[in-house]
Motif scaffolding. Sequence first.
Motif: not given
Lengths: 156, 116
Positions: A30-31, A42-43, A45-46, A53, A28, A76-77, B65, A80, B68, A73, B61, A38-39
């Motif tokens: 990676e992001l 974040a919300f 993504l949540g 998740n 896979v 999840v990736t 990620l 994202a 993983a 996992g 959150h 990411l920050k």
Amino acid sequence: MSGRYHDPSEAAQPYSDPTPLPNNVPKVQELGATSAPLKSAAFFLGAYCKDYNEDFMLCKSENRDPEHCLKEGRRVTRCAIDLISKMRDSCAAEFEQHWSCLEKHNQEYYPCRTPERTLNKCMFEKFGLVKTIPGSPEGKTPIHEVRNPVFTGVQK
Amino acid sequence: MPPSGGFDAIKYKRNLPLRGPSGIVILGGVTALCAYGFYRVGKGNLEKRELEREKVWSRIHLVPLLLAEGDRDAYRRQQAALAREKEIMKDVPGWEAGKSVYNNPKYRPGEWVVVL
């Protein structure tokens, strides 16, 4: 390889192992996003990857072995990556502005409310994703929507 | 002999220029200022709590990620270490590579790493 034990925290070079993942594990991508994007995301993504998740975290609570939750996992990736590339397609300017603001302001949300609001607006219009902070007191304006807060950045 | 035009008037009146606002006004002003300050502090404390909540949730959150990604890397290193151990200990009879020293099936991360 030498016979003596080396403490990894005192190593001259970072601990790296060039061996790739075994072939029986699906690859896979990676992001690869750094902390500020990411920050910033974040919300969303949540909200967007909630199911994946939660599935992953439930799996981790079953067993902490890294091998146990590789499949969850990867999901999840992938989720994202999906969201971040969508954001870069539809809200690129707003996203970029917000995360560079975070980068400039010690990665705190409160000095970056203006770019954050434009990003939130764009995300709601394009994807219907809303930033909600779980556990914030009911009946009050959530902190990211307060018009005249006490804490603002020192420099506007 | 008196000077021409007579003597100057005798200075007997009290000379009390205005000394600024009265004690009551100063006290009241300081009290009002302090009250406003404490009101702001209280509001700021409530706000700080919400900002902290926002920060914590943004990190929560991101946990799946990052975990993983870290797990994939940890698994890769584990497998590499296992292969290395097999290679090194292949001449030792009865050696089980990667066998835990504990009689407990629960996962426990490795206690040491090999710095290459």
